[in-house]
Design an enzyme around this catalytic site. Structure first.
Site, PDB file in Angstrom:
ATOM      1  N   LYS A   1      17.705  17.024   0.616  1.00 32.67           N
ATOM      2  CA  LYS A   1      16.593  17.552   1.577  1.00 32.67           C
ATOM      3  C   LYS A   1      16.687  19.135   1.250  1.00 32.67           C
ATOM      4  O   LYS A   1      17.373  19.590   0.967  1.00 32.67           O
ATOM      5  CB  LYS A   1      16.836  17.092   2.931  1.00 32.67           C
ATOM      6  CG  LYS A   1      18.261  17.584   3.462  1.00 32.67           C
ATOM      7  CD  LYS A   1      18.434  16.897   4.940  1.00 32.67           C
ATOM      8  CE  LYS A   1      18.446  15.361   4.844  1.00 32.67           C
ATOM      9  NZ  LYS A   1      17.709  14.815   5.877  1.00 32.67           N
ATOM     10  N   ARG A   2      15.730  19.589   2.025  1.00 31.07           N
ATOM     11  CA  ARG A   2      15.573  21.095   1.896  1.00 31.07           C
ATOM     12  C   ARG A   2      16.760  21.778   2.509  1.00 31.07           C
ATOM     13  O   ARG A   2      17.660  21.239   3.670  1.00 31.07           O
ATOM     14  CB  ARG A   2      14.245  21.727   2.981  1.00 31.07           C
ATOM     15  CG  ARG A   2      13.951  22.981   3.027  1.00 31.07           C
ATOM     16  CD  ARG A   2      12.716  23.156   3.621  1.00 31.07           C
ATOM     17  NE  ARG A   2      12.674  22.290   4.890  1.00 31.07           N
ATOM     18  CZ  ARG A   2      12.784  23.125   6.103  1.00 31.07           C
ATOM     19  NH1 ARG A   2      13.220  24.247   6.106  1.00 31.07           N
ATOM     20  NH2 ARG A   2      12.620  22.188   7.020  1.00 31.07           N
TER      21      ARG A   2
ATOM     22  N   THR B   1      11.915  11.774   7.364  1.00 33.16           N
ATOM     23  CA  THR B   1      11.349  10.423   6.486  1.00 33.16           C
ATOM     24  C   THR B   1      12.457  10.006   5.479  1.00 33.16           C
ATOM     25  O   THR B   1      12.362   8.852   5.120  1.00 33.16           O
ATOM     26  CB  THR B   1      10.073  10.806   6.233  1.00 33.16           C
ATOM     27  OG1 THR B   1       9.992  11.920   5.253  1.00 33.16           O
ATOM     28  CG2 THR B   1       8.843  10.909   6.852  1.00 33.16           C
TER      29      THR B   1
ATOM     30  N   LYS C   1      13.644   6.194   4.129  1.00 33.43           N
ATOM     31  CA  LYS C   1      13.419   5.830   2.726  1.00 33.43           C
ATOM     32  C   LYS C   1      15.019   5.084   2.396  1.00 33.43           C
ATOM     33  O   LYS C   1      14.959   3.910   1.756  1.00 33.43           O
ATOM     34  CB  LYS C   1      13.183   6.995   1.853  1.00 33.43           C
ATOM     35  CG  LYS C   1      11.781   7.249   2.040  1.00 33.43           C
ATOM     36  CD  LYS C   1      11.624   8.927   1.414  1.00 33.43           C
ATOM     37  CE  LYS C   1      10.263   9.337   1.936  1.00 33.43           C
ATOM     38  NZ  LYS C   1      10.178  10.871   1.605  1.00 33.43           N
TER      39      LYS C   1
ATOM     40  N   HIS D   1       5.722  19.876  14.031  1.00 31.40           N
ATOM     41  CA  HIS D   1       6.524  19.485  13.078  1.00 31.40           C
ATOM     42  C   HIS D   1       8.037  20.120  13.412  1.00 31.40           C
ATOM     43  O   HIS D   1       8.995  19.852  12.670  1.00 31.40           O
ATOM     44  CB  HIS D   1       6.456  19.409  11.768  1.00 31.40           C
ATOM     45  CG  HIS D   1       5.351  18.765  11.193  1.00 31.40           C
ATOM     46  ND1 HIS D   1       5.914  17.068  10.908  1.00 31.40           N
ATOM     47  CD2 HIS D   1       3.912  18.488  11.019  1.00 31.40           C
ATOM     48  CE1 HIS D   1       4.724  16.504  10.546  1.00 31.40           C
ATOM     49  NE2 HIS D   1       3.577  17.259  10.592  1.00 31.40           N
TER      50      HIS D   1
END
Length: 817
Positions: A549-550, A657, A661, A359
């Site tokens: 997001k992070r 991802t 979405k 990843h």
């Protein structure tokens, strides 16, 4: 939603009502006339759970009787979110439950709100695992997800004085009605100690400490409830009894020390690893869940099939990133030391069983552990790693590998303090290694795994990520789902690629109007949430520009903030300009020890404070940082987003991802040619996405060779002014030098090419504003985004894994006939 859009409920309203009231009395211990929303949540969940358990038993019995191959998905994270709404939706019971609860004086939405988000994950990695588990159940792929039952999970994020503060996430404080404790399924996990040679020359590990793993099972319901899989989470328990003598003598801390150390393993997700103690706890967590999961797998295989030589025929074990990579060595230990198997046979069995998903392309994010720590904590596993490495390098040398190639391909990094490369271990211990987007997979072959690809050619393959559209469209955005099914029919609920049937409607003015109307409804809902949580009033008619997001430097929230400051400066300089009203919305957590990321959060909040109070911008610009980002918050943000910020440095985001979405819900993407953005652009068309910045072919060597940030700043008046405002204290007047170091560090070493991409980003944001001012063009692009991203369903991804890696049959999410 139309009645024919969902599967038929398993029982009539009267039976469901009776089941809920029975649970209220006998399980919750409540009374209908005095029940709280929490009581109704428990009673409703337990009533629904009974029907799920029946389907769960049938699924498990079918696997046991047929001998079908199963998937074991090992992941340190499962970001599953709230389960009641998901389960009811997949069972086709949502509207029935709404009717029945309304008749009992309860509101379903209020009941849903009682369920805490399960704190079992952090970001994309854990959410991907959750999507994959749902899709495996929907496609009737027998699977068990293995992870850790974190009592506190990551952390709950508070924002105080603009700064992130971490407090424990107490999601289990009131219990979890979805889980089943399996007190009879326990395994002993060893740490430390020493290794001896037995009389039969078999190695015997005598651990110095033993921790017990106890299983907790959660059912995972597939679409239409036809199949139910298992998420099995491990909880750590001490095996040593309480030292009562010490406790009674007053040494309460010492009496409990062993118990605290053991149970810390399943306490917190991603404990800080900046200290040696933190690193040790992280390694203990990874070995704990990998060993327990593999012991469980072997126990089940021996019970059902008897012969361990057939393990790869009956199970496929997927390693989700490097966290479970120690499982490669652990399976060898179990097969060779515990079950007496020959080394070569055990190695072939393990390699045929394991596959590994990578990843990340950042070498620093590919886990490695000090050899000294491994030798102390897992002495037998370290011996096995040495043996694996020796055989691996011997084979590579025989094939003509040079000394430099052998050094790069070795499991032991000898150049940075002797460390075990866990990505390398996962790679050579697996029969397939996959990336998660086309770009990422190609870069894997040329960067982080270039040498291993030469030594072990043909092992790398691509499996582009996907999302479960059932949660991220059907459940998260009911108004859009109704519009879609009313327009193209309910079959799209079973087959997301039928979204393409919307393409002819993209230019239809009436459909565009309906599409815009459902978006406005979602934006009004989000505006209420923003006001409730932050006190900031935002205009639902403004352009909602969203980055959730992070928080990490490579994801470049800083680039977005710099654009915010540049836009603010321009609005003040030209107050009568033709400005598009815009809301900049941020959300995400920074790792507790990631100080620069936390400083970026503070900067976002300081910019928000100044901009939101400035009357000169006339509410044309608002900035919001929503605290404690989680799945439920994402379900409210994503349907309301107009613009999706996917602006990572090209070559560093493996896939993403969130981009999928947002596009599914009709947001337009502004992004670099990175990760799955490339494949999204190919699906939706370059005219319906906003691409900017350097691509990976330029960015990767530029990062390697160094970039002159000062020259880029000197060439850009807008960037220079934005950085000067931040560095000089415009947004932190009470502490003018607060961000001086952040700006100086960026100018000295711009590792993530923020300054290199700024001007391109600024120009592209102007194109965004121009498109927004032409509603027919904007909504046509929005519809085409929704229509063209059905391919990014996790059902498609799971079919690819099932056919090409796991070699298991995947069913169809569509109903018979």
């Amino acid at each position: 939603m139309n009645q024919d859009c969902t599967p038929a409920p398993a029982q009539d309203d009267a039976a469901l009502r009776d089941a809920i009231l029975s649970k209220m009395i006998y399980d919750v211990g409540g009374r209908e006339e005095r029940a709280s929303p929490r009581d109704w949540f428990l009673a409703s969940t337990l009533a629904a759970r009974d029907g799920i358990v029946d389907r769960w038993r049938r699924s498990n019995n079918e696997v046991a009787s047929s001998g079908r191959k199963q998937v074991c998905y090992l992941s340190l994270e499962f970001l599953i979110g709230r389960l009641l709404s998901d389960a009811l939706g997949n069972l086709g019971m949502t509207e029935q439950m709404r009717r029945v609860l309304h008749g009992l004086g309860a509101d379903l939405e209020e009941v849903f709100a009682q369920e805490p988000d399960a704190a079992l994950g952090n970001g994309g990695l854990g959410r991907l695992a959750a999507c994959f588990m749902e899709s495996m159940a929907s496609l009737s792929v027998p699977a068990i997800g293995y992870g850790i039952r974190y009592e506190n999970g990551l952390f709950r994020q508070l924002i105080r004085d603009g700064q992130q503060q971490e407090v424990p996430e107490d999601w289990l404080s009131l219990g979890n009605p979805w889980e089943f404790e399996r007190s009879g399924i326990t395994y002993d996990i060893g740490f430390g100690g020493h290794v001896t040679v037995g009389p039969d020359e078999r190695m015997i590990w005598q651990p110095g400490e033993v921790v017990r793993a106890i299983a907790y099972d959660i059912p995972v319901v597939g679409w239409r409830g036809r199949w139910v899989n298992t998420l099995r989470l491990w909880s750590a328990r001490a095996t040593d009894p309480l030292r009562l003598d010490a406790f009674n003598s007053g040494d309460h801390v010492g009496a409990l020390a062993g118990r605290v150390k053991a149970e810390a393993i399943s306490r917190v997700l991603y404990p800080g690893d900046e200290s040696p103690a933190g690193q040790e706890l992280r390694l203990r967590q990874e070995y704990f869940f990998a060993s327990a999961s593999l012991q469980d797998l072997i126990r089940r295989h021996l019970r059902l099939h008897g012969d361990l030589s057939t393990l790869p025929e009956k199970y496929s074990v997927q390693l989700n990133d490097t966290h479970p990579a120690i499982g490669v060595a652990e399976l060898m230990r179990l097969l060779v030391d515990v079950h007496g198997m020959d080394w070569d046979e055990a190695w072939e069995i393990g390699r045929a069983t394991f596959s590994y998903t990578n990843h990340t392309l950042m070498p620093e994010a590919l886990e490695s552990w000090p050899v000294s720590l491994m030798e102390r904590l897992l002495p037998r596993n370290m011996q096995i790693i040495y043996m694996i490495n020796a055989r691996h390098l011997e084979a590579a040398r025989a094939a003509g590998a040079s000394d430099s190639l052998l050094s790069a391909a070795s499991l032991i990094d000898e150049h940075h303090g002797r460390r075990v490369r866990m990505g390398h271990l996962a790679f050579i211990g697996s029969h397939k290694v996959n990336g998660v987007s086309a770009l990422h997979t190609g870069l894997m072959k040329s960067t982080v795994f270039a040498e291993l690809d030469r030594v072990c050619p043909g092992r790398i393959t691509n499996k582009t990520n996907g999302i479960t559209f059932r949660r991220w469209l059907l459940r998260a955005n009911a108004p859009l789902t109704r519009l879609i099914t009313d327009t193209i029919g309910p079959r799209v609920l079973d087959d997301p690629e039928r979204l393409a049937d919307l393409i002819p409607h993209a230019r239809d003015a009436g459909f565009q109007e309906s599409f815009a109307r459902q978006r406005l409804e979602a934006k009004q809902n989000l505006a209420r949430i923003v006001h409730l949580r932050t006190g900031v009033q935002i205009d639902p008619h403004a352009l909602f520009d969203v980055q959730i997001k992070r928080i990490h430097e490579y994801k470049r929230q800083l680039l977005n903030i710099l654009h915010t400051v540049a836009l603010y400066n321009a609005m003040r300089a030209q107050p009568m300009g033709n400005w598009v009203p815009r809301v900049k919305l941020f959300a995400g957590k920074a790792a507790p020890s990631y100080h620069r990321a936390k400083l970026i959060i503070r900067l976002a909040n300081d910019v928000a404070r100044v901009v939101n109070r400035d009357p000169t911008v006339r509410n044309l610009l608002k900035v919001v940082f929503l605290p404690n980002y989680n799945v439920t918050l994402a379900e409210n943000i994503i349907p309301a987003a107009d613009l999706s910020e996917q602006i990572s440095t090209a070559g560093l985001e493996a896939s993403g991802t969130g981009n999928m979405k947002f596009a599914l819900n009709g947001a337009l993407t502004i992004g670099t040619m990175d990760g799955a953005n490339i494949e999204i652009s190919e699906r939706v068309g370059l005219e319906n996405i906003f691409i900017f910045g350097l691509d990976a072919s330029v960015a990767v060597p530029l990062r390697r060779d160094g970039f002159d940030a000062r020259a880029a700043v000197a060439a850009s008046d807008e960037l220079d002014a934005a950085l000067d405002a931040i560095a000089s204290g415009v947004f932190s007047p009470e502490e003018p030098d607060r961000y001086k170091g952040l700006v100086e560090a960026l100018l000295a070493r711009d590792d993530f090419l923020v300054t290199a991409d700024f001007d391109s980003y600024l120009r592209t944001q102007r194109q965004v504003a121009s498109r927004w001012q032409h509603p027919a063009d904007w909504w046509r692009s929005a519809v085409l985004n929704t229509a063209n991203v059905g391919w990014f369903s996790s059902d498609r991804t799971i079919r690819d894994y099932a056919e090409e890696i796991w070699r298991v049959p995947a069913g169809l999410a569509t109903p018979p006939g």
